[in-house]
Design an enzyme around this catalytic site. Sequence first.
Site, PDB file in Angstrom:
ATOM      1  N   ARG A 117       0.850  -1.191   0.000  1.00 36.90           N
ATOM      2  CA  ARG A 117       0.000   0.000   0.000  1.00 36.90           C
ATOM      3  C   ARG A 117       0.881   1.234   0.000  1.00 36.90           C
ATOM      4  O   ARG A 117       1.791   1.337   0.837  1.00 36.90           O
ATOM      5  CB  ARG A 117      -0.847   0.039   1.270  1.00 36.90           C
ATOM      6  CG  ARG A 117      -1.972  -0.923   1.271  1.00 36.90           C
ATOM      7  CD  ARG A 117      -2.903  -0.616   2.377  1.00 36.90           C
ATOM      8  NE  ARG A 117      -2.425  -1.157   3.653  1.00 36.90           N
ATOM      9  CZ  ARG A 117      -3.224  -1.500   4.652  1.00 36.90           C
ATOM     10  NH1 ARG A 117      -4.523  -1.355   4.523  1.00 36.90           N
ATOM     11  NH2 ARG A 117      -2.752  -1.966   5.770  1.00 36.90           N
ATOM     12  N   ALA A 158      -5.195 -10.122   5.502  1.00 33.57           N
ATOM     13  CA  ALA A 158      -5.196  -9.212   4.347  1.00 33.57           C
ATOM     14  C   ALA A 158      -5.275  -9.974   3.024  1.00 33.57           C
ATOM     15  O   ALA A 158      -5.853  -9.485   2.051  1.00 33.57           O
ATOM     16  CB  ALA A 158      -3.945  -8.332   4.374  1.00 33.57           C
ATOM     17  N   HIS A 180       2.173 -19.796   3.302  1.00 35.25           N
ATOM     18  CA  HIS A 180       1.313 -20.477   4.271  1.00 35.25           C
ATOM     19  C   HIS A 180       0.140 -21.059   3.488  1.00 35.25           C
ATOM     20  O   HIS A 180      -0.357 -20.416   2.562  1.00 35.25           O
ATOM     21  CB  HIS A 180       0.801 -19.429   5.286  1.00 35.25           C
ATOM     22  CG  HIS A 180       0.339 -19.985   6.596  1.00 35.25           C
ATOM     23  ND1 HIS A 180       0.406 -21.321   6.934  1.00 35.25           N
ATOM     24  CD2 HIS A 180      -0.211 -19.370   7.676  1.00 35.25           C
ATOM     25  CE1 HIS A 180      -0.058 -21.493   8.162  1.00 35.25           C
ATOM     26  NE2 HIS A 180      -0.446 -20.328   8.631  1.00 35.25           N
ATOM     27  N   SER A 326      22.118 -34.122  36.335  1.00 34.21           N
ATOM     28  CA  SER A 326      22.462 -34.939  37.504  1.00 34.21           C
ATOM     29  C   SER A 326      21.560 -36.164  37.555  1.00 34.21           C
ATOM     30  O   SER A 326      20.452 -36.173  37.000  1.00 34.21           O
ATOM     31  CB  SER A 326      22.278 -34.114  38.778  1.00 34.21           C
ATOM     32  OG  SER A 326      20.891 -33.955  39.026  1.00 34.21           O
TER      33      SER A 326
HETATM   34  N1  LIG Z   1       5.846 -14.126  10.337  1.00 34.93           N
HETATM   35  C1  LIG Z   1       6.184 -15.407  10.342  1.00 34.93           C
HETATM   36  O1  LIG Z   1       6.859 -15.854  11.268  1.00 34.93           O
HETATM   37  C2  LIG Z   1       5.781 -16.321   9.211  1.00 34.93           C
HETATM   38  C3  LIG Z   1       6.458 -17.537   9.067  1.00 34.93           C
HETATM   39  C4  LIG Z   1       6.139 -18.345   8.005  1.00 34.93           C
HETATM   40  C5  LIG Z   1       5.121 -17.970   7.127  1.00 34.93           C
HETATM   41  N2  LIG Z   1       4.448 -16.811   7.316  1.00 34.93           N
HETATM   42  C6  LIG Z   1       3.396 -16.433   6.369  1.00 34.93           C
HETATM   43  O2  LIG Z   1       3.904 -15.425   5.513  1.00 34.93           O
HETATM   44  C7  LIG Z   1       2.845 -14.554   5.109  1.00 34.93           C
HETATM   45  C8  LIG Z   1       3.190 -13.142   5.506  1.00 34.93           C
HETATM   46  O3  LIG Z   1       3.311 -13.105   6.899  1.00 34.93           O
HETATM   47  P1  LIG Z   1       4.035 -11.913   7.667  1.00 34.93           P
HETATM   48  O4  LIG Z   1       4.079 -12.292   9.105  1.00 34.93           O
HETATM   49  O5  LIG Z   1       5.261 -11.530   6.945  1.00 34.93           O
HETATM   50  O6  LIG Z   1       2.948 -10.812   7.422  1.00 34.93           O
HETATM   51  P2  LIG Z   1       2.532  -9.603   8.292  1.00 34.93           P
HETATM   52  O7  LIG Z   1       3.737  -8.991   8.907  1.00 34.93           O
HETATM   53  O8  LIG Z   1       1.389  -9.990   9.104  1.00 34.93           O
HETATM   54  O9  LIG Z   1       2.049  -8.763   6.985  1.00 34.93           O
HETATM   55  C9  LIG Z   1       1.916  -7.512   6.986  1.00 34.93           C
HETATM   56  C10 LIG Z   1       1.816  -7.041   5.538  1.00 34.93           C
HETATM   57  O10 LIG Z   1       0.453  -7.106   5.136  1.00 34.93           O
HETATM   58  C11 LIG Z   1       0.076  -5.783   4.717  1.00 34.93           C
HETATM   59  N3  LIG Z   1      -1.343  -5.546   4.974  1.00 34.93           N
HETATM   60  C12 LIG Z   1      -2.030  -5.773   6.111  1.00 34.93           C
HETATM   61  N4  LIG Z   1      -3.325  -5.451   5.929  1.00 34.93           N
HETATM   62  C13 LIG Z   1      -3.445  -5.016   4.639  1.00 34.93           C
HETATM   63  C14 LIG Z   1      -4.516  -4.593   3.832  1.00 34.93           C
HETATM   64  N5  LIG Z   1      -5.763  -4.552   4.295  1.00 34.93           N
HETATM   65  N6  LIG Z   1      -4.263  -4.227   2.555  1.00 34.93           N
HETATM   66  C15 LIG Z   1      -3.015  -4.281   2.048  1.00 34.93           C
HETATM   67  N7  LIG Z   1      -1.943  -4.694   2.757  1.00 34.93           N
HETATM   68  C16 LIG Z   1      -2.170  -5.077   4.024  1.00 34.93           C
HETATM   69  C17 LIG Z   1       0.955  -4.829   5.533  1.00 34.93           C
HETATM   70  O11 LIG Z   1       1.055  -3.612   4.873  1.00 34.93           O
HETATM   71  P3  LIG Z   1       0.897  -2.214   5.655  1.00 34.93           P
HETATM   72  O12 LIG Z   1       2.193  -1.972   6.379  1.00 34.93           O
HETATM   73  O13 LIG Z   1       0.631  -1.270   4.572  1.00 34.93           O
HETATM   74  O14 LIG Z   1      -0.233  -2.403   6.648  1.00 34.93           O
HETATM   75  C18 LIG Z   1       2.280  -5.627   5.490  1.00 34.93           C
HETATM   76  O15 LIG Z   1       2.988  -5.367   4.319  1.00 34.93           O
HETATM   77  C19 LIG Z   1       1.592 -15.066   5.818  1.00 34.93           C
HETATM   78  O16 LIG Z   1       0.923 -15.950   4.950  1.00 34.93           O
HETATM   79  C20 LIG Z   1       2.143 -15.828   7.005  1.00 34.93           C
HETATM   80  O17 LIG Z   1       1.291 -16.828   7.494  1.00 34.93           O
HETATM   81  C21 LIG Z   1       4.773 -15.971   8.321  1.00 34.93           C
END
Ligand SMILES: NC(=O)c1ccc[n+]([C@@H]2O[C@H](COP(=O)([O-])OP(=O)(O)OC[C@H]3O[C@@H](n4cnc5c(N)ncnc54)[C@H](OP(=O)(O)O)[C@@H]3O)[C@@H](O)[C@H]2O)c1
Length: 404
Positions: A117, A158, A180, A326
């Site tokens: 965004r 999102a 995921h 231990s």
């Molecule tokens: N974090 C982990 O440890 C992890 C590990 C393995 C896999 N995953 C997977 O990887 C994927 C990403 O996870 P993450 O943790 O990196 O994500 P996150 O930090 O939760 O994602 C945030 C992102 O989503 C955007 N966002 C949120 N609401 C939005 C909306 N309404 N419209 C447009 N953009 C929006 C945010 O942008 P803004 O800043 O503009 O809000 C930001 O760029 C997910 O599928 C998660 O399950 C995560």
Amino acid sequence: MASRSASVLRAAARAAPRAAPAIRTPARSYSVLARVAVAAPSSPLKRVSPLGATRGVKTLDFAGTKEVVYERADWPLPKLQDYFKNDTLALIGYGSQGHGQGLNLRDNGINVIVGVRKDGESWRQAIEDGWVPGETLFPIEEAINRGTIIMNLLSDAAQSSTWPTIQPLLKPSQTLYFSHGFSVVFAEDTKVIPPKDMDVILVAPKGSGRTVRTLFKEGRGINSSIAVYQDVTGKAQEKAIALGIAVGSGYLYETTFEKEVYSDLYGERGVLMGGIQGMFRAQYEVLRANGHSPSEAFNETVEEATQSLFPLIGQHGMDYMYAACSTTARRGALDWAPIFEKANKPVFEALYKSVRDGTETRKSLEWNSRKTYREDLKKELEEIDSQEIWRAGKTVRSLRPDAK
Ligand SMILES: NC(=O)c1ccc[n+]([C@@H]2O[C@H](COP(=O)([O-])OP(=O)(O)OC[C@H]3O[C@@H](n4cnc5c(N)ncnc54)[C@H](OP(=O)(O)O)[C@@H]3O)[C@@H](O)[C@H]2O)c1
């Protein structure tokens, strides 16, 4: 001592491992380790498996079950770069995974752009990390139009709320990538149904995006799961493997979208996060109720676990940890382990059921789609932060010589 707010902690966590803005790795190698190995072919760092074979794709015996594992050794950097030479990877979302995977791809010399965004928090973070508006940083729709591989790394909530905008932009020639299985597997709730005419794949790093980045920079590599949901081109599996290595994985396990999401939601609610907090707190509270000081209760519950015993389990296994203790500790722990197992098993069974039937997904979508989700989360984390156990922990940690 005033407790640091969760937002300050989050800000610190985001800032700490961040690369200096706009600096690209000149050697454009997939890791420090690879650079060392190239410079000194006889280096002991050259990866040889404990089984004696050169590391690469192989079938391994995991406690009697044979599984295929893919390793970085089969994808030297020139091969990886050649594989993606005609691709533009459009990384949509720049949270924890977007940051880690995006910077690793860029350092690996892969053509990657970021779509978020405009003027949001992620836009600002991306600029701080050297992504350039109009060159490598675009609004989401434009990045999707420019990409050949669309990496959907928005938050899971999102991914669902933006799907009506994203779905019409997708083309059959593109590949859709997730980290995921959440959105696709729980499509009844998320409404994320990929078009039938495109490859849909998954690379799920088994750790936070910060760890994906830190391990890569150290020349190591996180382990990730890979899966194929739709294979239209016949190349989906190969693409998933190449992408897994390109984003910074050291090795890859095969799974399915379903298995990945069930195990992931279950694990994080269980031993990895929810279970550990519950178990730590229960043990601490019983010690406190019986007159033990906060420092004693914390040391016997968290400090010894994280500083002494858990690393031994991580490095050598549970039997090694028992052997290193231990005889008194070992006898009691061996006796009590089955009692804890019996008490906990019904909780884990209920948890798995709650994951499988979509209850956990619906809760997550509901909570994380709220306009106030950031403030609501902050409040909950502040509650944990203010629990006596974690306040005591701050003082204990400050005593560690390496904290001074
Ligand atoms: N974090 C982990 O440890 C992890 C590990 C393995 C896999 N995953 C997977 O990887 C994927 C990403 O996870 P993450 O943790 O990196 O994500 P996150 O930090 O939760 O994602 C945030 C992102 O989503 C955007 N966002 C949120 N609401 C939005 C909306 N309404 N419209 C447009 N953009 C929006 C945010 O942008 P803004 O800043 O503009 O809000 C930001 O760029 C997910 O599928 C998660 O399950 C995560």
